[in-house]
Design a protein around this motif. Structure first.
Motif, PDB file in Angstrom:
ATOM      1  N   ASN A  93       1.285  -1.373   0.239  1.00  0.00           N
ATOM      2  CA  ASN A  93       0.000  -0.468  -0.062  1.00  0.00           C
ATOM      3  C   ASN A  93       0.739   1.113   0.151  1.00  0.00           C
ATOM      4  N   ALA A  94       1.853   1.618   0.937  1.00  0.00           N
ATOM      5  CA  ALA A  94       2.293   2.114   1.000  1.00  0.00           C
ATOM      6  C   ALA A  94       3.618   3.029  -0.535  1.00  0.00           C
ATOM      7  N   SER A  95       4.004   1.409  -1.178  1.00  0.00           N
ATOM      8  CA  SER A  95       3.952   1.655  -2.686  1.00  0.00           C
ATOM      9  C   SER A  95       3.069   1.741  -4.438  1.00  0.00           C
ATOM     10  N   LEU A  96       1.897   1.973  -3.480  1.00  0.00           N
ATOM     11  CA  LEU A  96       0.695   1.634  -4.300  1.00  0.00           C
ATOM     12  C   LEU A  96      -0.178   3.047  -4.470  1.00  0.00           C
ATOM     13  N   PHE A  97       0.412   3.598  -2.975  1.00  0.00           N
ATOM     14  CA  PHE A  97      -0.019   5.273  -2.869  1.00  0.00           C
ATOM     15  C   PHE A  97       1.142   6.462  -3.111  1.00  0.00           C
ATOM     16  N   PHE A  98       2.134   5.908  -3.140  1.00  0.00           N
ATOM     17  CA  PHE A  98       2.881   6.628  -3.214  1.00  0.00           C
ATOM     18  C   PHE A  98       3.404   6.705  -4.813  1.00  0.00           C
ATOM     19  N   GLY A  99       3.134   4.988  -5.376  1.00  0.00           N
ATOM     20  CA  GLY A  99       3.301   5.508  -7.037  1.00  0.00           C
ATOM     21  C   GLY A  99       2.713   6.150  -8.104  1.00  0.00           C
ATOM     22  N   TYR A 100       0.852   6.041  -7.107  1.00  0.00           N
ATOM     23  CA  TYR A 100      -0.155   6.288  -8.584  1.00  0.00           C
ATOM     24  C   TYR A 100       0.693   8.060  -7.722  1.00  0.00           C
ATOM     25  N   ASN A 101       0.148   8.986  -6.615  1.00  0.00           N
ATOM     26  CA  ASN A 101       0.845  10.060  -7.115  1.00  0.00           C
ATOM     27  C   ASN A 101       1.713  10.354  -7.727  1.00  0.00           C
ATOM     28  N   SER A 130       0.870   2.220 -11.164  1.00  0.00           N
ATOM     29  CA  SER A 130       1.322   1.807 -10.028  1.00  0.00           C
ATOM     30  C   SER A 130       1.427   0.211  -8.810  1.00  0.00           C
ATOM     31  N   GLY A 131       0.657  -0.432  -9.677  1.00  0.00           N
ATOM     32  CA  GLY A 131       0.764  -1.902  -9.083  1.00  0.00           C
ATOM     33  C   GLY A 131       1.539  -2.510 -10.261  1.00  0.00           C
ATOM     34  N   ALA A 132       1.692  -2.487 -11.464  1.00  0.00           N
ATOM     35  CA  ALA A 132       2.767  -2.631 -11.878  1.00  0.00           C
ATOM     36  C   ALA A 132       4.068  -2.686 -11.013  1.00  0.00           C
ATOM     37  N   PHE A 133       4.264  -1.557 -10.267  1.00  0.00           N
ATOM     38  CA  PHE A 133       5.530  -0.970  -9.718  1.00  0.00           C
ATOM     39  C   PHE A 133       5.564  -2.193  -8.247  1.00  0.00           C
ATOM     40  N   ALA A 134       4.183  -2.497  -7.517  1.00  0.00           N
ATOM     41  CA  ALA A 134       4.014  -2.547  -6.181  1.00  0.00           C
ATOM     42  C   ALA A 134       4.274  -3.986  -6.669  1.00  0.00           C
ATOM     43  N   SER A 135       3.621  -4.914  -8.193  1.00  0.00           N
ATOM     44  CA  SER A 135       3.984  -6.215  -8.452  1.00  0.00           C
ATOM     45  C   SER A 135       5.757  -7.045  -8.046  1.00  0.00           C
ATOM     46  N   PHE A 136       6.485  -6.909  -8.174  1.00  0.00           N
ATOM     47  CA  PHE A 136       7.620  -7.050  -7.908  1.00  0.00           C
ATOM     48  C   PHE A 136       7.905  -6.586  -6.441  1.00  0.00           C
ATOM     49  N   ILE A 137       7.520  -5.398  -5.484  1.00  0.00           N
ATOM     50  CA  ILE A 137       7.945  -5.652  -4.678  1.00  0.00           C
ATOM     51  C   ILE A 137       7.476  -7.134  -3.185  1.00  0.00           C
ATOM     52  N   LEU A 138       5.569  -6.933  -4.074  1.00  0.00           N
ATOM     53  CA  LEU A 138       4.652  -7.691  -3.365  1.00  0.00           C
ATOM     54  C   LEU A 138       4.707  -9.506  -3.594  1.00  0.00           C
ATOM     55  N   TRP A 203      10.359 -14.444  -6.906  1.00  0.00           N
ATOM     56  CA  TRP A 203       9.702 -13.652  -7.494  1.00  0.00           C
ATOM     57  C   TRP A 203       8.418 -15.028  -8.306  1.00  0.00           C
ATOM     58  N   ARG A 204       8.188 -15.979  -8.234  1.00  0.00           N
ATOM     59  CA  ARG A 204       7.818 -17.111  -8.677  1.00  0.00           C
ATOM     60  C   ARG A 204       6.765 -17.283  -8.747  1.00  0.00           C
ATOM     61  N   GLY A 205       6.126 -16.620  -9.380  1.00  0.00           N
ATOM     62  CA  GLY A 205       4.428 -16.380  -9.731  1.00  0.00           C
ATOM     63  C   GLY A 205       4.181 -14.859  -9.974  1.00  0.00           C
ATOM     64  N   GLN A 206       5.348 -14.444  -9.940  1.00  0.00           N
ATOM     65  CA  GLN A 206       5.825 -12.803 -11.082  1.00  0.00           C
ATOM     66  C   GLN A 206       4.707 -12.299 -11.745  1.00  0.00           C
ATOM     67  N   MET A 207       4.644 -13.233 -12.976  1.00  0.00           N
ATOM     68  CA  MET A 207       3.547 -13.030 -14.064  1.00  0.00           C
ATOM     69  C   MET A 207       2.514 -12.858 -13.082  1.00  0.00           C
ATOM     70  N   GLY A 208       1.460 -13.550 -12.636  1.00  0.00           N
ATOM     71  CA  GLY A 208       0.523 -13.655 -12.182  1.00  0.00           C
ATOM     72  C   GLY A 208      -0.258 -11.990 -10.839  1.00  0.00           C
ATOM     73  N   THR A 209       0.946 -12.000 -10.569  1.00  0.00           N
ATOM     74  CA  THR A 209       0.659 -11.309  -9.520  1.00  0.00           C
ATOM     75  C   THR A 209       0.900  -9.796 -10.748  1.00  0.00           C
ATOM     76  N   LEU A 210       2.144  -9.197 -11.456  1.00  0.00           N
ATOM     77  CA  LEU A 210       1.975  -8.296 -12.444  1.00  0.00           C
ATOM     78  C   LEU A 210       0.377  -8.217 -13.131  1.00  0.00           C
ATOM     79  N   LEU A 211       0.100  -9.299 -13.348  1.00  0.00           N
ATOM     80  CA  LEU A 211      -1.626  -9.309 -14.492  1.00  0.00           C
ATOM     81  C   LEU A 211      -2.473  -8.913 -13.235  1.00  0.00           C
ATOM     82  N   ARG A 212      -2.645  -9.154 -11.569  1.00  0.00           N
ATOM     83  CA  ARG A 212      -3.329  -8.707 -10.411  1.00  0.00           C
ATOM     84  C   ARG A 212      -3.220  -7.476 -10.925  1.00  0.00           C
ATOM     85  N   GLU A 213      -1.890  -6.524  -9.732  1.00  0.00           N
ATOM     86  CA  GLU A 213      -1.125  -5.652  -9.951  1.00  0.00           C
ATOM     87  C   GLU A 213      -1.959  -4.321 -10.905  1.00  0.00           C
TER      88      GLU A 213
END
Length: 329
Positions: A93-101, A130-138, A203-213
């Motif tokens: 959420n920190a990266s989402l709000f930070f990336g969004y703004n 912001s979601g794409a950025f957060a996915s790599f952290i998540l 980063w196993r499952g990164q593609m799924g996280t990237l699409l979802r985020e």
């Protein structure tokens, strides 16, 4: 009733640096509050998504999964592995709000639109970025979380002499953990993953996280902004009340979780595969075909109902805490 600001709009005239610091801090707090509320429901969702496609299914549905989980491990078992996702919720959420703004600020600099509202298309783009950025952290955090959430299934299966079977080349992590009296903790799991697959294995499952985020975050911020905009238009005002912000946040949570839920199911199946079994890991498309082959389209939506139901109040809390802190400070 107290009014709150809209995401990305500073009432206090803060500098970019101060605004970014607030996004990181308040987003973290909001994410942790929401995660504590929703985590037991998330555990049930992951267990439903990752159960083997053998018949009959281990769980008949979310209520049955809740009952079995409570009988086998109690309430504590539903919070198994909460430390990584609690940290993950703060980071996400920190990266989402930070990336969004930050993305909004970039668009304002490029277009010269310093004071006016961005268009809905621009806000959707900022949400997706912001979601794409957060996915790599998540992704690494969710990998450890999912592994821990299915550990207790294995212990229960061992006591009942029921060992989950491999389906479609995937051996569930729960089957391997039956051999351990004490399941490994988060740091031990990180070590096991690194030993088996190297650094990229985290980063196993990164593609799924990237699409979802990417799609989910566009829907999350887009829904919140749209509903907030409608409330302001109806009330002919510049900001929303706390109750209106909660309603907008609840709508955002539903949209985020529903729109790309199949990608989350594939990610969960990939991330709950036993570590180091079979010498390789199945890829995104291989897991997708396996799920469809053994369970059809319906299998991609296991746990969707409970996920959407818990996401409404959780997302309402996240936005309300974030907006409330930002307005207060």
């Amino acid at each position: 009733m107290e009014e709150v600001a809209v995401v990305g709009v500073e009432k206090t005239g803060d500098s970019v640096a101060v605004g970014a610091a607030k996004d990181l801090l308040f987003g973290s707090i909001g994410g942790m509050v929401g995660k504590v509320f929703e985590y037991p429901f998330d555990t049930v969702k992951v267990r439903l998504q990752s159960q083997p496609d053998t018949r009959p299914l281990r769980y008949k549905g979310p209520i049955d999964c809740f009952k079995q989980s409570l009988q086998q491990t109690g309430v504590r078992g539903l919070y198994r592995g909460i430390s990584p996702p609690l940290f993950g919720a703060a980071a996400e959420n920190a990266s989402l709000f930070f990336g969004y703004n930050l993305c909004q600020e970039g668009i304002r600099n490029v277009t010269g639109n310093r004071d006016g509202e961005l268009s809905m298309k621009q806000k959707l783009f900022c949400g997706a970025a912001s979601g794409a950025f957060a996915s790599f952290i998540l992704t690494p955090i969710e990998l450890v979380k999912c592994q821990m959430q299915v550990q207790m299934i294995g212990k229960a299966a061992m006591s009942a002499n029921v060992i989950p079977k491999a389906v479609g080349g995937l051996q569930p992590a729960a089957a391997i953990h039956t051999a351990s009296i004490r399941p490994p903790g988060p740091f031990a799991l990180v070590g096991q993953i690194y030993s088996a697959y190297g650094l990229t294995g985290l980063w196993r499952g990164q593609m799924g996280t990237l699409l979802r985020e990417t799609g989910g975050s566009a829907a999350w911020f887009g829904a919140y902004e749209y509903v907030s905009m409608k409330f302001k238009e109806i009330g002919n005002k510049d900001s929303t009340t706390i109750s209106e912000s909660m309603m907008a946040g609840a709508t955002a949570g539903v949209m985020y979780n529903f729109i790309l839920f199949p990608a989350d199911t594939i990610k969960s199946r990939m991330q709950t595969e036993a570590i180091g079994v079979g010498g390789r890991s199945a890829g995104f498309m291989e897991v997708t075909r396996s799920i469809h082959q053994h369970g059809g389209i319906k299998a991609f939506y296991r746990g969707c109902g409970i996920t959407v139901a818990r996401s409404a109040p959780s997302s309402a809390l996240i936005f309300t805490v974030y907006e409330g802190l930002k307005s207060y400070f």
